[in-house]
Design an enzyme around this catalytic site. Sequence first.
Site, PDB file in Angstrom:
ATOM      1  N   HIS A  57       0.831  -1.213   0.000  1.00 61.60           N
ATOM      2  CA  HIS A  57       0.000   0.000   0.000  1.00 61.60           C
ATOM      3  C   HIS A  57       0.867   1.265   0.000  1.00 61.60           C
ATOM      4  O   HIS A  57       0.505   2.275   0.589  1.00 61.60           O
ATOM      5  CB  HIS A  57      -0.985  -0.008   1.179  1.00 61.60           C
ATOM      6  CG  HIS A  57      -2.081  -1.018   0.995  1.00 61.60           C
ATOM      7  ND1 HIS A  57      -3.256  -0.725   0.363  1.00 61.60           N
ATOM      8  CD2 HIS A  57      -2.142  -2.339   1.307  1.00 61.60           C
ATOM      9  CE1 HIS A  57      -4.013  -1.818   0.321  1.00 61.60           C
ATOM     10  NE2 HIS A  57      -3.359  -2.811   0.882  1.00 61.60           N
ATOM     11  N   GLY A 147      -8.886 -11.960  -8.517  1.00 63.07           N
ATOM     12  CA  GLY A 147      -9.246 -11.310  -7.251  1.00 63.07           C
ATOM     13  C   GLY A 147      -8.464 -11.849  -6.067  1.00 63.07           C
ATOM     14  O   GLY A 147      -8.921 -11.793  -4.921  1.00 63.07           O
ATOM     15  N   ALA A 148      -7.254 -12.389  -6.312  1.00 60.20           N
ATOM     16  CA  ALA A 148      -6.499 -13.058  -5.255  1.00 60.20           C
ATOM     17  C   ALA A 148      -5.292 -12.254  -4.802  1.00 60.20           C
ATOM     18  O   ALA A 148      -4.470 -12.739  -4.041  1.00 60.20           O
ATOM     19  CB  ALA A 148      -6.052 -14.427  -5.752  1.00 60.20           C
ATOM     20  N   SER A 152      -4.725  -9.754 -11.247  1.00 64.01           N
ATOM     21  CA  SER A 152      -5.392 -10.262 -12.447  1.00 64.01           C
ATOM     22  C   SER A 152      -5.944  -9.107 -13.287  1.00 64.01           C
ATOM     23  O   SER A 152      -5.951  -9.181 -14.520  1.00 64.01           O
ATOM     24  CB  SER A 152      -6.518 -11.227 -12.069  1.00 64.01           C
ATOM     25  OG  SER A 152      -7.404 -10.620 -11.154  1.00 64.01           O
ATOM     26  N   SER A 153      -6.378  -8.031 -12.653  1.00 64.20           N
ATOM     27  CA  SER A 153      -6.962  -6.934 -13.423  1.00 64.20           C
ATOM     28  C   SER A 153      -5.896  -6.216 -14.257  1.00 64.20           C
ATOM     29  O   SER A 153      -6.098  -5.959 -15.448  1.00 64.20           O
ATOM     30  CB  SER A 153      -7.704  -5.950 -12.519  1.00 64.20           C
ATOM     31  OG  SER A 153      -6.876  -5.536 -11.477  1.00 64.20           O
ATOM     32  N   GLU A 185      -8.026   1.269 -15.634  1.00 64.57           N
ATOM     33  CA  GLU A 185      -8.438   0.774 -14.320  1.00 64.57           C
ATOM     34  C   GLU A 185      -8.840   1.921 -13.389  1.00 64.57           C
ATOM     35  O   GLU A 185      -9.834   1.835 -12.678  1.00 64.57           O
ATOM     36  CB  GLU A 185      -7.305  -0.066 -13.711  1.00 64.57           C
ATOM     37  CG  GLU A 185      -7.817  -0.955 -12.609  1.00 64.57           C
ATOM     38  CD  GLU A 185      -6.884  -2.101 -12.223  1.00 64.57           C
ATOM     39  OE1 GLU A 185      -5.874  -2.317 -12.915  1.00 64.57           O
ATOM     40  OE2 GLU A 185      -7.186  -2.765 -11.229  1.00 64.57           O
ATOM     41  N   ASP A 197       1.029  -2.112 -10.271  1.00 69.52           N
ATOM     42  CA  ASP A 197       0.670  -3.337 -10.978  1.00 69.52           C
ATOM     43  C   ASP A 197       0.959  -3.273 -12.482  1.00 69.52           C
ATOM     44  O   ASP A 197       1.631  -4.158 -13.016  1.00 69.52           O
ATOM     45  CB  ASP A 197      -0.786  -3.713 -10.694  1.00 69.52           C
ATOM     46  CG  ASP A 197      -1.007  -4.001  -9.219  1.00 69.52           C
ATOM     47  OD1 ASP A 197      -0.005  -4.152  -8.494  1.00 69.52           O
ATOM     48  OD2 ASP A 197      -2.159  -4.072  -8.788  1.00 69.52           O
TER      49      ASP A 197
HETATM   50  C1  GLA Z   1      -3.630  -3.368  -5.211  1.00 74.44           C
HETATM   51  C2  GLA Z   1      -3.474  -2.128  -6.073  1.00 74.44           C
HETATM   52  C3  GLA Z   1      -2.001  -1.700  -6.124  1.00 74.44           C
HETATM   53  C4  GLA Z   1      -1.421  -1.578  -4.717  1.00 74.44           C
HETATM   54  C5  GLA Z   1      -1.709  -2.825  -3.901  1.00 74.44           C
HETATM   55  C6  GLA Z   1      -1.307  -2.704  -2.437  1.00 74.44           C
HETATM   56  O1  GLA Z   1      -3.008  -4.464  -5.802  1.00 74.44           O
HETATM   57  O2  GLA Z   1      -3.941  -2.385  -7.378  1.00 74.44           O
HETATM   58  O3  GLA Z   1      -1.909  -0.490  -6.845  1.00 74.44           O
HETATM   59  O4  GLA Z   1      -1.895  -0.435  -4.091  1.00 74.44           O
HETATM   60  O5  GLA Z   1      -3.098  -3.163  -3.911  1.00 74.44           O
HETATM   61  O6  GLA Z   1       0.084  -2.604  -2.311  1.00 74.44           O
END
Ligand code: GLA
Length: 417
Positions: A57, A147-148, A152-153, A185, A197
């Site tokens: 985060h 969603g794990a 995946s998105s 996204e 991501d």
């Molecule tokens: C999700 C969000 C990322 C990041 C993580 C937590 O995967 O898509 O951008 O904030 O949570 O580190």
Amino acid sequence: MIGGIDSGRRGEGRTQRTEKWGTALAAHAVELDARFGPGGPARLFFSPGRVNLMGAHLDYNGGPVMPTAIDRGTFLAVRERSDRRLRFASTTEDAGFETELPSVQSERTGRWVDYPLGVVLEILRVAGRERAPCGLDVLFGGNLAVGAGLSSSASICVGTAFALDAAWGLCLDRMDLVHAALRAERGFVGVRCGIMDPYAIGLAREDRLLWLDCKDATSEFIPFGAGRLSIAVADTLVRRELAHVAFNERVEQCRLAFEGLRAGQPDAKCLRDIRLETLEEHRTRIDPLAAKRAEHVIREVGRTFAARDALLSGDATGFGRQMCLAHDSLRRLFEVSVPELDVIVESAVACEGVLGARLTGAGFGGCAVILLETAAGPFVRDRIVSDFERRFGRTPSIEFYGGDAGPREIAGPLEAA
Ligand code: GLA
């Protein structure tokens, strides 16, 4: 091998090597005809998922992160159409979707197709609508848990951007494709995610950790290869229905914390810049929940730098220790863990040969990532499964992942490696 920064160039374009998932990819191309009826030849694309080892985060707070791409991901089979229709289907979702170029539906559907649809809109915006010369049939699928916490998105979004670029011959820059995925996204789907991501997936190099400083998007690659150490991913199989809402809440709490604290440190540009002393001095001025979130972020920044130093000096044990501290903070201060994740992490770290474990991704269920000595794999798996079964009466899924070289067109040979 661990340690040492690498700035070498990555291979680009079509891959000719034997693909690990060759048989499944070949079957995916056959499935395209089954879904849409006979048509022209299919082109195949693979886009990996990712695990994040440190920097939880932190991306939307301007901090550093340490993700790596994994050898599980999204398969896309794409074929040209003679008309201007754009059709999407998925091997894992029921309903498909259809729209028509060049106008393209621009309202959200509330379903999975919003991810690729958002990317189509972004690519058309960046490249120009006139540069999409034909309609397409696209079948999505793959072997990445949805969603794990394995992204995946972003895997779908980045894969879609790469596939559209190739199918329409756009030759956009790699970073344009990564940003199209990110904007889809954030802007279209409405998740307030950071840059980690799509960067982790779009810039991936095999057996490298990406060190990404999300304040200025600078990056480096740190060797983190197979061999003595392995990455295991244990999936709790817990999926929280409104995880994106809870995620957006955390983003908002961090924003509020920064708003409240910046007066105490006027040079700070984002929460990552706030020092622990500033938080302690001004803690009572901000909402207690926001203060807990801020404490996680500030300490996690320190832990992530410490983990990087450990890795660069060949100290895998020190790196693992930071992973464990990160999980504890995600549980107590950021409150994104669940009992199933905590049990997996506890069981893992009680095993000989485990260097560290923590939840990966946003949390609220999903997966824990475990760094371990390769030889300890079977014992660690048995221990986690038996502790988890005893406590929850069901079995988690545990897999050992390899690295991946990032999104690419698969040009065969399509055999199992
Ligand atoms: C999700 C969000 C990322 C990041 C993580 C937590 O995967 O898509 O951008 O904030 O949570 O580190």
